[in-house]
Design a protein around this motif. Structure first.
Motif, mmCIF file in Angstrom:
data_model
loop_
_atom_site.group_PDB
_atom_site.id
_atom_site.type_symbol
_atom_site.label_atom_id
_atom_site.label_comp_id
_atom_site.label_asym_id
_atom_site.label_seq_id
_atom_site.Cartn_x
_atom_site.Cartn_y
_atom_site.Cartn_z
ATOM 1 N N THR A 39 54.362 52.287 -20.391
ATOM 2 C CA THR A 39 53.203 53.156 -20.507
ATOM 3 C C THR A 39 53.389 54.350 -19.580
ATOM 4 N N GLU A 40 53.011 55.503 -20.054
ATOM 5 C CA GLU A 40 53.092 56.742 -19.279
ATOM 6 C C GLU A 40 52.489 56.537 -17.889
ATOM 7 N N GLY A 41 53.205 57.041 -16.866
ATOM 8 C CA GLY A 41 52.718 56.936 -15.504
ATOM 9 C C GLY A 41 53.280 55.768 -14.718
ATOM 10 N N LEU A 42 53.833 54.791 -15.432
ATOM 11 C CA LEU A 42 54.435 53.650 -14.738
ATOM 12 C C LEU A 42 55.866 53.979 -14.318
ATOM 13 N N PRO A 43 56.380 53.264 -13.304
ATOM 14 C CA PRO A 43 57.749 53.560 -12.856
ATOM 15 C C PRO A 43 58.798 53.081 -13.864
ATOM 16 N N VAL A 44 59.930 53.806 -13.816
ATOM 17 C CA VAL A 44 61.056 53.493 -14.689
ATOM 18 C C VAL A 44 62.196 52.916 -13.852
ATOM 19 N N MET A 45 62.797 51.841 -14.343
ATOM 20 C CA MET A 45 64.040 51.366 -13.744
ATOM 21 C C MET A 45 64.942 50.836 -14.854
ATOM 22 N N LEU A 46 66.072 51.476 -15.001
ATOM 23 C CA LEU A 46 67.074 51.043 -15.978
ATOM 24 C C LEU A 46 68.296 50.578 -15.206
ATOM 25 N N ASN A 47 68.687 49.341 -15.467
ATOM 26 C CA ASN A 47 69.772 48.742 -14.690
ATOM 27 C C ASN A 47 71.145 49.117 -15.209
ATOM 28 N N CYS A 48 72.067 49.267 -14.266
ATOM 29 C CA CYS A 48 73.469 49.522 -14.598
ATOM 30 C C CYS A 48 74.351 48.856 -13.554
ATOM 31 N N THR A 49 75.222 47.987 -13.991
ATOM 32 C CA THR A 49 76.242 47.417 -13.107
ATOM 33 C C THR A 49 77.597 47.653 -13.741
ATOM 34 N N TYR A 50 78.631 47.631 -12.928
ATOM 35 C CA TYR A 50 79.949 47.971 -13.446
ATOM 36 C C TYR A 50 81.019 47.070 -12.840
ATOM 37 N N GLN A 51 82.158 47.058 -13.519
ATOM 38 C CA GLN A 51 83.336 46.357 -13.003
ATOM 39 C C GLN A 51 84.521 47.300 -13.103
ATOM 40 N N THR A 52 85.272 47.430 -12.025
ATOM 41 C CA THR A 52 86.470 48.267 -12.022
ATOM 42 C C THR A 52 87.378 47.835 -10.891
ATOM 43 N N ILE A 53 88.664 48.107 -11.054
ATOM 44 C CA ILE A 53 89.606 47.800 -9.982
ATOM 45 C C ILE A 53 89.718 48.964 -8.996
ATOM 46 N N TYR A 54 89.154 50.101 -9.352
ATOM 47 C CA TYR A 54 89.286 51.285 -8.518
ATOM 48 C C TYR A 54 88.273 51.257 -7.387
ATOM 49 N N SER A 55 88.708 51.611 -6.204
ATOM 50 C CA SER A 55 87.841 51.518 -5.031
ATOM 51 C C SER A 55 86.888 52.706 -4.917
ATOM 52 N N ASN A 56 87.182 53.798 -5.618
ATOM 53 C CA ASN A 56 86.334 54.994 -5.546
ATOM 54 C C ASN A 56 85.912 55.453 -6.932
ATOM 55 N N PRO A 57 85.106 54.658 -7.613
ATOM 56 C CA PRO A 57 84.663 55.046 -8.952
ATOM 57 C C PRO A 57 83.626 56.153 -8.911
ATOM 58 N N PHE A 58 83.520 56.863 -10.020
ATOM 59 C CA PHE A 58 82.465 57.850 -10.221
ATOM 60 C C PHE A 58 81.499 57.280 -11.258
ATOM 61 N N LEU A 59 80.197 57.355 -10.985
ATOM 62 C CA LEU A 59 79.204 56.824 -11.899
ATOM 63 C C LEU A 59 78.308 57.954 -12.411
ATOM 64 N N PHE A 60 77.928 57.813 -13.665
ATOM 65 C CA PHE A 60 77.165 58.854 -14.355
ATOM 66 C C PHE A 60 76.018 58.216 -15.142
ATOM 67 N N TRP A 61 74.952 58.974 -15.302
ATOM 68 C CA TRP A 61 73.922 58.667 -16.288
ATOM 69 C C TRP A 61 73.855 59.846 -17.258
ATOM 70 N N TYR A 62 73.974 59.506 -18.553
ATOM 71 C CA TYR A 62 73.804 60.495 -19.612
ATOM 72 C C TYR A 62 72.513 60.156 -20.365
ATOM 73 N N VAL A 63 71.830 61.198 -20.862
ATOM 74 C CA VAL A 63 70.608 61.001 -21.631
ATOM 75 C C VAL A 63 70.777 61.654 -23.004
ATOM 76 N N GLN A 64 70.285 60.957 -24.016
ATOM 77 C CA GLN A 64 70.375 61.486 -25.380
ATOM 78 C C GLN A 64 68.998 61.405 -26.025
ATOM 79 N N HIS A 65 68.375 62.564 -26.217
ATOM 80 C CA HIS A 65 67.105 62.607 -26.926
ATOM 81 C C HIS A 65 67.359 62.572 -28.422
#
Lengths: 114, 114
Positions: free
Chosen positions: A14-40
């Protein structure tokens, strides 16, 4: 190989409530780059925010996320959902290499209702 | 700024047909990508190319060919279209990796196979 796991499927708020979208990852690299993309609806994905610094909050357009390497997480948050936030959200991971190859999660559809 | 154009916007084919999708970018980016977008499966990488005449397979390359004859263009061929296949194919480009690894997406080609 690399993998990204997101909150499954559809999140309805509902409008006005907080948003939390979870993201976890697995990689062997010690310095990963993480991104959020949005598609309307009927648009292409576009970058919302990105980070490569551990434990540093990054913000854009009212959304924020913090990369936590200890828990391999990069959750997307917003304090108050707006109707215009309804969209498909993708979390993505890069190893930071020169080819800029991204591994995307399956996407989370956010639907905000009045 | 720049733009990515994809042609055609809609592509209808017959089972077994060979179909070609085209992508052009004027960002002068080195790296280009082809993704397939299916509902609930996220963005899956088919092919990418880090420079002219280079091709790298993604996770979903079987059943596809690609061609990068010029820096600005990247084509994808569906070698034998599958009946009832329906998906959106997105082209993207990016400048060299690391923190600058933002990918910019085109508007997509929507494929329907009868």
């Amino acid at each position: 190989g690399d993998s990204v796991t997101q909150t499954e499927g559809l999140v309805t708020l509902t409008e006005g409530l907080p948003v939390m979208l979870n993201c976890t990852y697995q990689t062997i690299y010690s310095n990963p780059f993480l991104f959020w993309y949005v598609q309307h609806l009927n648009e292409s994905p576009r970058l919302l925010l990105k980070s490569f610094t551990d434990n540093k909050r990054t913000e854009h357009q009212g959304f924020h996320a913090t990369l936590h390497k200890s828990s391999s997480s990069f959750h997307l948050q917003k304090s108050s959902a707006q109707l215009s936030d309804s969209a498909l959200y993708y979390c993505a991971l890069s190893d930071g290499g020169s080819n800029a190859k991204l591994t995307f999660g399956k996407g989370t559809k956010l639907s905000v209702k009045s | 700024g720049g733009i990515i154009t994809q042609t055609p916007k809609f592509l209808i084919g017959q089972e077994g047909q060979k179909l070609t999708l085209k992508c052009q970018q004027n960002f002068n980016h080195d790296t280009m990508y082809w993704y397939r977008q299916d509902s609930g499966k996220g963005l899956r990488l088919i092919y990418y190319s880090i420079t002219e005449n280079d091709l790298q397979k993604g996770d979903l390359s079987e059943g596809y060919d690609a061609s990068r004859e010029k820096k600005s263009s990247f084509s994808l061929t569906v070698t034998s279209a599958q009946k009832n296949e329906m998906a959106v194919f997105l082209c993207a480009s990016s400048s060299p990796g690391g923190i600058y690894a933002e990918q910019f997406f085109g508007p997509g080609t929507r494929l329907t196979v009868l």
